[in-house]
Each structure stands twice: as C-alpha cells, then as structure tokens.
Design an enzyme around this catalytic site. Structure first.
Site, PDB file in Angstrom:
ATOM      1  CG  ASP A  10      -2.137  -0.893   1.023  1.00 17.38           C
ATOM      2  OD1 ASP A  10      -2.588  -1.045  -0.119  1.00 17.38           O
ATOM      3  OD2 ASP A  10      -2.626  -1.454   2.021  1.00 17.38           O
ATOM      4  CG  HIS A  52      -6.445  -9.477  10.792  1.00 22.23           C
ATOM      5  ND1 HIS A  52      -7.025  -8.350  10.245  1.00 22.23           N
ATOM      6  CD2 HIS A  52      -7.323  -9.929  11.719  1.00 22.23           C
ATOM      7  CE1 HIS A  52      -8.194  -8.147  10.821  1.00 22.23           C
ATOM      8  NE2 HIS A  52      -8.395  -9.098  11.710  1.00 22.23           N
ATOM      9  CE1 TYR A  81      -7.999  -4.675   6.760  1.00 25.90           C
ATOM     10  CE2 TYR A  81      -6.730  -3.510   8.403  1.00 25.90           C
ATOM     11  CZ  TYR A  81      -7.378  -4.647   7.980  1.00 25.90           C
ATOM     12  OH  TYR A  81      -7.404  -5.747   8.789  1.00 25.90           O
ATOM     13  CB  VAL A 101      -5.208   2.134   1.683  1.00 25.82           C
ATOM     14  CG1 VAL A 101      -4.837   1.612   0.305  1.00 25.82           C
ATOM     15  CG2 VAL A 101      -4.146   3.091   2.189  1.00 25.82           C
ATOM     16  N   GLY A 102      -8.646   2.116   0.528  1.00 25.17           N
ATOM     17  CA  GLY A 102      -9.730   1.190   0.213  1.00 25.17           C
ATOM     18  C   GLY A 102     -10.509   0.832   1.466  1.00 25.17           C
TER      19      GLY A 102
HETATM   20 NI    NI Z   1      -6.207  -7.141   8.785  1.00 28.65          NI
END
Ligand code: NI
Length: 623
Positions: free
Chosen positions: A288, A583, A372, A369-370
């Site tokens: 990103d 995650h 997130y 960013v999009g």
């Molecule tokens: Ni995540």
C-alpha cells in the site's frame, strides 16, 4: 526565500515545482505526476542551511517512462533527473477513480453481472485493487488494476457485507477499459445487511463524559510550520507522499546541548499478503505504501473525534496526477496524553510514597486505503522512549460463503460471508544518528550458561551483545525465546559510566512473511526477515524498491542491496525493522474492525547516566 529543508511541503511549493518542470519542457501532454515530496534530509552540515529539495516523479505514458527529478526551490533549478524504463509507476489517483467508471461501463462486466441477475450498475461498488504480479502473460506490458465488486442496496450500505464474488475485472489503465473478466463461479450475493453508521444500533446511555483539559495550554510549541519542541524533545513532523507521516531531525535537548538520535524515522513500506487460495483473493498482495502512496490518503482529522484534548493540527499537501496541488487540512495531529504511572516507589520504613505521572507527546495521522484505515502514531515519552505504533482499523476484505466452501483459509464472519487470513507487515526505517553520524549496532540475545564451576547454582544467564560488522550479519528475525533486542550505540561518545551512548530496539513478536515461496516473496523480500541494517545511502529508501507497482519477483530492494555485504560498523547506518500482525479475522472484526495495534519501541540504553525523568514534579494532589 525557500522553506527550511525539513519543512512540511505546501501547495505553493507543489505549484512551484510543477511550473518549473513545465517551463523546462519536462512535462509532455501525457505526462502525469506520481510522487512530489520533500527529499530526505542529508547529514547535518555544520549548521549550514541545507537547500530546499523536492522530488518529483512523473510518468509519460507514450514512452512508458518514469522520470525522477530533484528540484531545488532554493535556487529554482533541476538538480538531477533520471529516466527509468521497464518499471510501472505508482497508481495515479485520477486514473484509479476512472478505472471504477471503466468497470461500470464495461459490457464484459455487465454480462457477468447479468448472469447473477444484477442489472443496476449504479448500485455496484467497485474496489480497484493493485494487480500485483501473479505471472499472468496478459498483464505483461499493461498497467492494470483488478476491479472487485460489492453490492449496495442503499448508497450508505456497507458494501463489504455483500461481495459479488467470482468476478474480477481487469482494467488496462492506458486504454482505460476492461479488457478481460475472470468469472470463476457463482456465489449468491449475500442478502444480510451489516451496517455500522451511527443510528444502526441504539446508543447506550450509561457512559459519562470524559473531557481532557489543559487549563494552562499544551506544553509543546510548534514553530516554522512543523518544528515541534516538547519537554526535552526537538523534532520535525513531515508528510511524505509515499510513506505518510514521518519524523525528521529527532533530538533530545538538555539545556544548550542538542543530542541527535534519528535523522529520519518512517514506515517505508508495507505488504499485506492474503492466504486464501480462491482466485478472487489470492492475487491480493498489497504494497500500500509504494503502490498507492499513504501521504495522499491522509484524512482530515476532527477535534474531539480523531484526537481528544488540546490539539495542534498541521495541514499537508500532495500533488494530483495532473499537477494540481491538493491540501489536506488538519492532516497531522499533535497533542499530549496522560499515560499512567511513569515511576513509583513506596518506601516502607518511612511510609512515604513517590509517584510521577507519565505523559507522552503524540504526533499522528490516519490514512485510508480502500477498505482499511491505518493510523501512524509516533509517541515521545519523558524518559527518552520513542515509539512507533500503527493502528489498524476499517473493514476486513470479505468473500462470499456458501455451504460446502472450505474455511481452511478464512473465518466465517457472517451468515453468507467469510474473511480470509492475511498479514500486515510494516517496514520501519530508522536513519540513526545517536549522538552523531557514526553508529554501531549490536544484536543482544539472552543466553543460559552451562553447568560448571563458574555457574555453581545453575542459575547463570546473561545478555550477550554481538557486534554486527556487516549487512549479512545483521539480517535476522525476532526471537522471543532469546529475549532478542538490538542496540545502536555511538562508540565515540560515552556516558559518565564510560559506556557508549545508545538506544535499544524492543521488538514486538512478529511473524515474517508466510507466503515466502510465492511470487510476493520475491517482490517484498524485505518481509522475510525482521531486521536489516544497511549503511545509509540516499538511493536506498524503499525496501521493496522505488517502483513496486506490478514489480517482478526479482528480489529487489533490501535483499539485493545487502548482497554487497557492506560494512555497517562505526558508520552512518539505517535500521529496517519489519513488524506487524498476522490477522486471522474474527466475527468481532465485522462490520467494522476494532483497532488492532502493531508497534516497536526504542528506549535509551546508556544514552543517559540515570533515569532522566527525576525532574518531573509530582501532581499537585501528591505532595
Ligand atoms: Ni487485517
């Protein structure tokens, strides 16, 4: 007069740079701007004012050429220029927005949607993803985004609750049209609405007001736009087009003495690989910072919402594709936070207790960013601690779930949706300057001594520093079993105990890049390790290379540079520390994710002679 070399870039400066390049004949009709940002600071030059240098990277589509200019605003000249061929530039904001419309206008997309009974294109949310590099021949020679689709019954709906799975639209950015649609099968579009805006659920009423007040005002000052002084700290906050919020010229001052610690500290790259094998997810390997540029995604922050207390905001500026400057008001938030107890001792013989409150200076920005949202938070503490924290929130990437789907690589987070496992690995870049330019790094592992005459009670364990002489010796991972830390010292400067002054990096537990064998392992090789140390080199700033969009798995960046195995002892060195999160999404991460934290911390180690925070007065209630 040109601005200070460390100043925040303004919209006027962007206009100056763009005009200067235009009048020098460097900007063709099909040239667009991809990065306009202050150049990194050079080592301090005996107090002499450094030139104001701005980098401008452009892309000329007809030649498939990137130009990298450095412009001096001090003497209004182009200091250097370099043409780069065979690389794909960072995505332009304008073209990414256009790619959304190209997807909506595509007959190929309309056909795939019609098969699913979808005809209202206006209700289709299109997320343009970096295509990365999956070795697809049809992408060679093209600049590509992949459009993935979601459904919004209402324009305020959370589209991520309703992925239109199975369809990926490939947009050729130079033709600005969809040239291919992959349709890998049909999942019913989920029907469950899952919104999070205020009013979606009833407000609770049992929380009382918390106000942070500083009746005497804040303890910090900001002069010259971005020069921050607080307690002993002296630092500049800058907004880099690519990296977002960074610190420059970070020093501890003690009366008249200014002791440098870091010339520059930033998050130089990040990689977000996904572990799901479904083709609509497996290509997601976002870089990103390099692909998108965090600086131009900075949020305009709101008092009492993003930050609480007595806030000073700084504005930032970035350059749109066409050279138009864009101002982001209140992009950087500066404030103080109470941080619990700094130190305390209750003295039994006298029954007295000494306690001091900790507080920290927070310099922060938030980037979207999009799906997130990333917060970059720099914390400075009264005891000399420097902390970098990335806050992760927003909405997880979703895929449709139907009975029989594998959940090996994803967690169900709704009746008809799942979220794939992924990582967020950040590369902190610390251009060290502990008490001067020449620094040396040590890896410090704790080792247990074997039984023997020197270990009569079998209890012996010790911290063992290993001097890191070369780049290859420094490459390493975090090792909690050895309580591993790193120390950067200046062997030419000692404290009053005769120890070299230094700072110690306390890493958090971070796994390295799991899909290391995939193509992303060759594109983001920096993330296969937690630690790299290189001699400072002005051309080595982005650990996966300068131009990461559609980069090939060629080991560029840190893996390539460090093959030279240069000396890193007693020199001007840069510490690259990879930290972050793996995650495995939870149901509780949806429909919007409670903030997760990834951080690393530098603490003084012999930088002072003793606890430097004895001079903090007790609170008025605690005398
Ligand atoms: Ni995540």
């Amino acid at each position: 007069m040109a601005a200070h070399a460390d100043a925040l870039m303004t919209t006027d400066e962007i206009t100056e740079v763009v005009d200067l390049l235009r009048s020098a004949g460097k900007i063709a009709d099909d040239t667009t701007f991809r990065r306009v940002s202050p150049a990194h600071p050079k080592p301090s030059q005996n107090g002499a004012a450094a030139d104001r240098l701005i980098e401008a990277w452009t892309y000329t589509a007809s030649d498939k050429r990137i130009d990298e200019f450095v412009v001096s605003l001090t003497d209004q000249s182009i200091v250097s220029e370099q043409a780069v061929y065979g690389q794909v530039p960072q995505y332009g904001f304008g073209e990414v927005a256009q790619s959304i419309e190209a997807v909506r206008a595509s007959p190929l997309v309309a056909e795939a949607l019609a098969k699913r009974g979808i005809t209202e294109l206006a209700k289709v949310q299109v997320d343009p993803w970096p295509t990365g590099d999956m070795g697809e021949a049809h992408e060679d020679g093209r600049r590509v985004t992949r459009g993935v689709l979601f459904w919004r019954d209402d324009e305020m709906d959370n589209g991520y609750a309703k992925p239109i799975d199975g369809v990926v639209a490939f947009v050729d950015l130079d033709l600005m049209e969809v040239y291919q649609v992959d349709d890998i099968g049909e999942w019913p579009v989920p029907t469950e609405t899952n919104n999070y805006h205020h009013g979606t659920v009833e407000d609770r009423t049992d929380l009382t007001t918390i106000d942070i007040t500083q009746p005497d005002g804040p303890s910090f000052t900001v002069t010259d736009g971005n020069h921050i002084k607080w307690a002993n700290w002296d630092v500049r906050a800058v907004m880099d087009h690519t990296e977002g919020l960074a610190l420059q010229s970070l020093a501890w001052t003690d009366g008249v003495t200014r002791r440098p610690i870091m010339r520059r500290a930033s998050v130089a790259e990040m990689v977000v690989p996904y572990g799901e094998t479904r083709a609509t997810q497996a290509f997601k390997n976002a870089l990103d910072i390099g692909e998108i540029g965090l600086g131009r995604t900075a949020n305009s922050l709101a008092l009492g919402c993003d930050c609480l207390g007595d806030i000073t905001y700084l504005d930032s500026a970035w350059c749109f594709d066409d050279g138009t400057p864009v101002e982001v008001s209140q992009a950087i938030c500066i404030h103080e936070e109470d941080f619990g107890i700094l130190w305390k001792h209750s003295d039994s013989p006298t029954g007295t207790s000494d306690v001091r409150r900790s507080r920290r200076l927070v310099i922060s920005s938030i980037f979207t960013v999009g799906n997130y949202d990333y917060g970059i938070f720099w914390y400075l503490y009264l005891d000399g601690t420097i902390q970098l924290e990335v806050k992760l929130t927003g909405i997880v990437t979703t895929q449709a779930y139907k009975d029989g789907d594998s959940l090996a690589y994803a967690t169900r987070i709704g009746q008809e949706i799942a979220a794939p496992i992924h990582q967020h690995l950040f590369c902190g870049r610390f251009d060290m300057e502990v008490d001067g330019t020449n620094n040396t790094a040590y890896r410090v592992d704790v080792e247990v001594d074997p039984p023997g005459p020197d270990n009569p009670y079998d209890n012996a364990f010790r911290a063992v520093p290993t001097k890191l002489e070369t780049e290859s010796a420094a490459i390493d991972v975090v090792d909690a079993a050895k309580a591993r830390t790193w120390r950067v010292v200046n062997e030419g400067v000692t404290n009053n105990l005769g120890q070299p002054t230094g700072y110690k990096l306390l890493p958090a537990d971070t796994a390295t890049l799991f899909p290391a064998q995939a193509r992303i392992g060759g594109r983001a090789g920096f993330a296969k390790q937690n630690m790299w140390i290189t001699p400072s080199n002005p051309t080595e700033r982005f650990p996966a290379g300068d131009h990461v969009t559609q980069s090939k798995p060629d080991g560029r960046g840190l893996p390539e540079w460090t093959k030279a195995d240069r000396n890193i002892a007693d020199t001007d060195l840069v510490v690259w520390h990879v930290f972050g999160l793996t995650h495995s999404a939870r149901p509780e991460d949806f429909p919007v994710m409670p903030t997760e934290y990834a951080r690393c911390t530098w603490v003084p180690f012999g930088f002072f002679d003793r606890n430097p925070a004895l001079d903090i007065p007790p609170g008025s209630a605690c005398h």
